[in-house]
Design an enzyme around this catalytic site. Sequence first.
Site, short mmCIF file in Angstrom:
data_model
loop_
_atom_site.label_atom_id
_atom_site.label_comp_id
_atom_site.label_asym_id
_atom_site.label_seq_id
_atom_site.Cartn_x
_atom_site.Cartn_y
_atom_site.Cartn_z
N ASN A 1 0.85 -1.19 0.00
CA ASN A 1 0.00 0.00 0.00
C ASN A 1 0.88 1.23 0.00
OD1 ASN A 1 0.71 0.66 2.76
ND2 ASN A 1 -0.61 -1.04 3.36
N LYS B 1 9.64 -16.12 -11.27
CA LYS B 1 8.85 -15.05 -11.87
C LYS B 1 7.74 -15.62 -12.74
CE LYS B 1 9.16 -10.98 -14.83
NZ LYS B 1 10.04 -10.15 -15.68
N PRO C 1 -2.74 -12.41 9.22
CA PRO C 1 -3.09 -12.36 10.64
C PRO C 1 -3.47 -10.94 11.06
CG PRO C 1 -0.71 -12.58 10.34
CD PRO C 1 -1.33 -12.80 9.00
N LYS D 1 -14.25 -0.34 14.31
CA LYS D 1 -12.99 -1.08 14.32
C LYS D 1 -12.48 -1.22 15.75
CE LYS D 1 -8.31 -1.13 12.39
NZ LYS D 1 -7.38 -0.51 11.41
N LYS E 1 -11.83 -4.86 17.29
CA LYS E 1 -10.47 -5.29 17.61
C LYS E 1 -10.23 -5.45 19.10
CE LYS E 1 -9.20 -4.73 13.23
NZ LYS E 1 -8.85 -5.84 12.32
#
Length: 398
Positions: A208, A286, A303, A337, A341
């Site tokens: 990201n 590759k 995880p 969240k 969590k």
Amino acid sequence: MLAGKRILLIISGGIAAFKMPQLIRLLRAQGATVCPVMTSSAHEFITPLTVSSLAGEKVYTNLFDLTDETEMGHIQLSRVADLVVVAPATANLIGKMAQGLCDDLASTLLLATDTQVLVAPAMNVRMWLNPATQRNAAQLRKDGVRFVGPVDGDMACGEYGPGRMVEPEQILDAIAGFFIDGPLAGKHILVTSGPTHEPIDPVRYIANRSSGAQGTSIARALVALGAHVTFVTGPADVAPPDGVTLVQVETAQQMLQAVETALPADAAIFAAAVADWRVASASGSKIKKRKGTLPTLEFAENPDILARVAQMPSGRPRLVVGFAAETDDVVAHATAKRQRKGCDWIVANDVSPATGIMGGSENAVVLISDAGVEEWPRMSKADVAMRLADKIATALTV
């Protein structure tokens, strides 16, 4: 900062021992006194005369030296230091420390000392990654021993990977961190930062846009308040902070292992942008482009590191802080969240492209806790980090 401090430097038998003259110079330049101890194996890499000349102190080597025992017995030697530093710390000496073995002067001093201990591991990559070494390192961390490194790098044996000792300048920063006064002095705080890279094949990966800048700023702010920080980072764009125990990882699974190894901690700050998914079976070679066909990638869920730590049945950090990068309905999604969590706080921000926050130098966050929703104005990431560090210090010292 180190003026008047006495450092007991234990040098064990690894090729990285050749860097100890530089560390001794750096310590003495900061005003520290260095009392050197060498194992018999260390003599194979560097001479006691060199060490003694640079330290301006006698080198202690033999547990049963009657002269040394008359002048300063090994028990007294283990108690007069402000800090014990083991560099390089070999797999053998780390194993002795973890098991409480003492068959020479160095290991006896380490068992007898009531002073804090800092180790800088140095060994072959396979030796460092061996489950036995990892168990020993985990036990030492639980016993309160602090680590600086190792890091990835070229080995004297020609291999590459984790196990290379950090440079003397980083060891100096870690030593200085022991003597910083502040509200977080004596506290161990775990910080994760940066992105993770999940391999598709040897040349491609999923990632990201996280730069790691916010996590790095948080670690710096915590160190400035006196905390001992274990900094677990993915491949970030920014350089890691000074004065931390640095653990570099690539994937989410590696980050989870590093986090579990670093515990226990007084607080855990999860600023890393961990990839939610990985390729279930990454290719070992590759993947070749073939006209008219597209590769099929099967994904697996990574995880959930934040949830695992926040919901630990025992040994949970007193304060667990998560981060939520959202593009819409920031407060609603972040609040959900936090509940899902099980963490204490969520630091949420809007990372939609129009904000320029992802990869930028500024941030605008919302802190969500039991006390409610607290909106902070847009400010530099360094200022966000300082404000958050101050709140962490208040929470841990109440």
